[in-house]
Design an enzyme around this catalytic site. Structure first.
Site, short mmCIF file in Angstrom:
data_model
loop_
_atom_site.label_atom_id
_atom_site.label_comp_id
_atom_site.label_asym_id
_atom_site.label_seq_id
_atom_site.Cartn_x
_atom_site.Cartn_y
_atom_site.Cartn_z
N LYS A 127 0.83 -1.17 -0.05
CA LYS A 127 0.15 0.22 -0.05
C LYS A 127 1.05 1.48 -0.03
O LYS A 127 1.75 1.22 0.66
CB LYS A 127 -0.99 -0.05 1.28
CG LYS A 127 -1.98 -0.99 1.25
CD LYS A 127 -2.98 -0.59 2.22
CE LYS A 127 -3.66 -1.95 2.57
NZ LYS A 127 -3.95 -2.28 4.15
N HIS B 6 -0.85 -1.18 17.02
CA HIS B 6 -1.59 -0.25 16.61
C HIS B 6 -1.01 1.05 17.19
O HIS B 6 -1.96 1.86 17.31
CB HIS B 6 -2.93 -0.28 17.11
CG HIS B 6 -3.90 -1.51 16.64
ND1 HIS B 6 -4.65 -2.16 17.22
CD2 HIS B 6 -4.00 -1.84 15.25
CE1 HIS B 6 -5.13 -3.13 16.30
NE2 HIS B 6 -4.98 -2.92 15.07
N HIS C 163 -9.20 1.51 19.61
CA HIS C 163 -8.93 1.12 18.12
C HIS C 163 -9.80 0.22 17.68
O HIS C 163 -9.45 -1.26 17.96
CB HIS C 163 -7.43 0.96 17.77
CG HIS C 163 -7.34 0.65 16.57
ND1 HIS C 163 -6.71 1.74 15.47
CD2 HIS C 163 -7.45 -0.31 15.70
CE1 HIS C 163 -6.45 1.24 14.26
NE2 HIS C 163 -7.00 0.01 14.35
N LEU C 164 -10.89 0.32 17.29
CA LEU C 164 -11.76 -0.80 16.93
C LEU C 164 -11.89 -1.20 15.27
O LEU C 164 -12.77 -0.30 14.82
CB LEU C 164 -13.09 -0.69 17.45
CG LEU C 164 -13.09 -0.48 18.94
CD1 LEU C 164 -14.70 0.01 19.52
CD2 LEU C 164 -12.63 -1.21 20.00
N GLY C 165 -11.24 -1.94 14.56
CA GLY C 165 -11.34 -2.34 13.47
C GLY C 165 -11.21 -3.78 13.23
O GLY C 165 -11.82 -4.44 14.29
N ARG D 267 -10.06 -12.85 15.15
CA ARG D 267 -9.36 -13.42 16.29
C ARG D 267 -10.02 -13.37 17.54
O ARG D 267 -11.01 -12.73 17.95
CB ARG D 267 -8.26 -12.31 16.59
CG ARG D 267 -7.18 -12.19 15.46
CD ARG D 267 -6.24 -11.15 15.59
NE ARG D 267 -6.14 -10.45 14.32
CZ ARG D 267 -5.73 -9.30 14.29
NH1 ARG D 267 -4.94 -8.92 15.27
NH2 ARG D 267 -5.57 -8.72 13.34
N GLY E 168 -12.33 1.54 11.80
CA GLY E 168 -13.70 1.33 11.12
C GLY E 168 -14.80 1.05 12.01
O GLY E 168 -15.77 1.83 11.59
N ASP F 299 -17.15 -9.36 9.20
CA ASP F 299 -17.38 -8.09 9.03
C ASP F 299 -18.49 -7.27 9.97
O ASP F 299 -19.67 -7.66 10.02
CB ASP F 299 -17.89 -7.72 7.60
CG ASP F 299 -17.95 -6.24 7.15
OD1 ASP F 299 -16.86 -5.81 6.61
OD2 ASP F 299 -19.07 -5.40 7.51
#
Ligand code: AMP
Length: 394
Positions: free
Chosen positions: A14, A175, A203-205, A236, A326, A278
């Site tokens: 990326k 993170h 941090h919740l992705g 996970r 996210g 998701d």
């Protein structure tokens, strides 16, 4: 000066091209499926959004395609002042961003034992960039660095000493670039100096971790030796009885590789719901009455709420709980479920401010809440670009 930010994975690169110090992203994109027949290059810039099939046998070819695309878009390569690399595991060697030299490369290689899936491709990206862009300063920004300020009581496992001293088995946390970014933004939003601010940053992705931040420095975090510890994540498991992997092996006859796959790839929201990793899909199913999806969200929120309670005890005074990544940035449902019942502790979510809030900075606490509750979209690439520019520009 232009700064190229690279995040090299096992089969992808990326990239973002920043104009600094203006902090303008001029080009961004990704090389995908490196080494496979259907490899491709995605490039986005002002008025440009293309996906091109390319022959990409290896990372060197991938980076060549990126530089070629930049040249085609009119970016002269001699304006490239520095390259900033995301590196996952810095072990105990790096508490800050560093200019890369041979000693740094050797340390990244040494720490590969702790992150066998991430550090080797990160290192490959560094080596390829050094070869393709000789003389351009290369900078490494580590996911673990921000958490190097944790006190020993927080990073020790209750295991025999030699596992730490001889093999580096301890809690590191990840993170860090994101926790650091939202810490700085939260301080600005609260009108406090960074070194005065106490926060619980969530941090919740697809991967998720919480950090306890005292005086702008991480004093605890939920991820450990690896990114498997802590919260319930997309695929996970997060925390579990450490005897479970033993049970899976000795009673169910699973191999170490099968246990690894089960805990990292088949658990979490996916394992609980049986539907998806998701969060958006799981939320939609739960709203439509899917019982296992509802339970998955409840387990996820319950575990996060327990961490917020624990970190409130760690910090004593908390200026704000911060939601990012996210799920944290976009899901009013996840935020409301996590904060439910925490009013006696000083956290009072304003339902109207929370409802529908997506992808922008806001304070969603009730005016009478003792602590603020902030939503802050994270920007790890910007942190990498800033650090890289600072080091390269001297
Ligand atoms: P990240 O790893 O930070 O890209 O976050 C990915 C996660 O954010 C996925 O589980 C997404 O479903 C979740 N997400 C993104 N947008 C939303 C949304 N509007 N509502 C709920 N979850 C979302």
């Amino acid at each position: 000066m232009r700064v190229l930010v690279l995040n090299s994975g096992s089969s992808s690169i990326k990239f973002q091209l920043y104009r600094m110090p203006e902090e303008v992203v001029e080009v961004r994109g990704m090389v995908e499926r490196i080494g496979e027949p259907d490899a491709s290059l995605r490039v986005r810039a002002e008025g440009v959004d293309e996906r091109l099939k390319r022959l990409v046998p290896d990372h060197a070819a991938g980076l060549h395609h990126v530089l070629e695309a930049l040249a085609r878009l009119g970016v002269p390569l001699d304006t490239l002042g520095a390259v900033g690399h995301r590196v996952v595991h810095g072990g105990e060697d790096f508490a800050h961003t560093v200019l890369i030299d041979e000693a740094v490369e050797a340390a990244v290689e040494r720490n590969s034992a702790l992150a066998p899936l991430h550090n080797p491709p990160n290192l490959l990206g560094i080596r390829v960039a050094r070869e393709v862009l000789p003389g351009v300063p290369q900078v490494a920004v580590f996911d673990t660095a921000f958490h190097q300020t944790m006190p020993e009581a927080a990073w020790r496992y209750a295991l025999p000493e030699a596992l730490y001293t001889e093999h580096g088995v301890r809690r590191y946390g990840f993170h860090g670039t994101s926790h650091r970014y939202v810490t700085e933004r939260a301080a600005a939003m609260l009108g406090l100096a960074v070194d005065q601010v106490n926060l619980i940053t969530c941090h919740l992705g697809n991967g998720a971790s919480v950090a306890a931040v005292r005086g702008g420095r991480s004093v605890d975090t939920t991820m450990g030796l690896t990114p498997l510890e802590g919260l319930v994540m997309g695929t996970r498991s997060g925390d579990l009885d450490p005897a479970i992997p033993l049970f899976l092996q000795s009673t169910l006859g699973m191999s170490a590789a099968q246990v690894d796959k089960l805990l990292n790839k088949e658990s979490g929201l996916l394992g609980l719901s049986g539907l998806s990793n998701d969060a958006r899909a799981v939320e939609e199913a739960a709203a439509a009455g899917h019982e296992r999806a509802r339970l998955a969200l409840e387990v996820q929120a319950y575990r996060l709420r327990k961490v917020i309670g624990a970190y409130t005890a760690v910090l004593g005074q908390v200026h704000a709980v911060v939601f990012t990544a996210g799920i944290g940035e976009n899901s009013d449902v996840a935020r409301a479920m996590a904060m439910e019942g925490l009013q006696p502790m000083g956290y009072w979510l304003d339902e109207a401010k929370n409802a529908g809030l997506r992808g922008r900075e806001a304070d969603i606490a009730h005016l009478d809440s003792l602590s603020r509750i902030l939503v802050i979209p994270t920007d790890e690439e910007l942190v990498i670009a800033r650090d890289t520019y600072e080091l390269a520009a001297g």
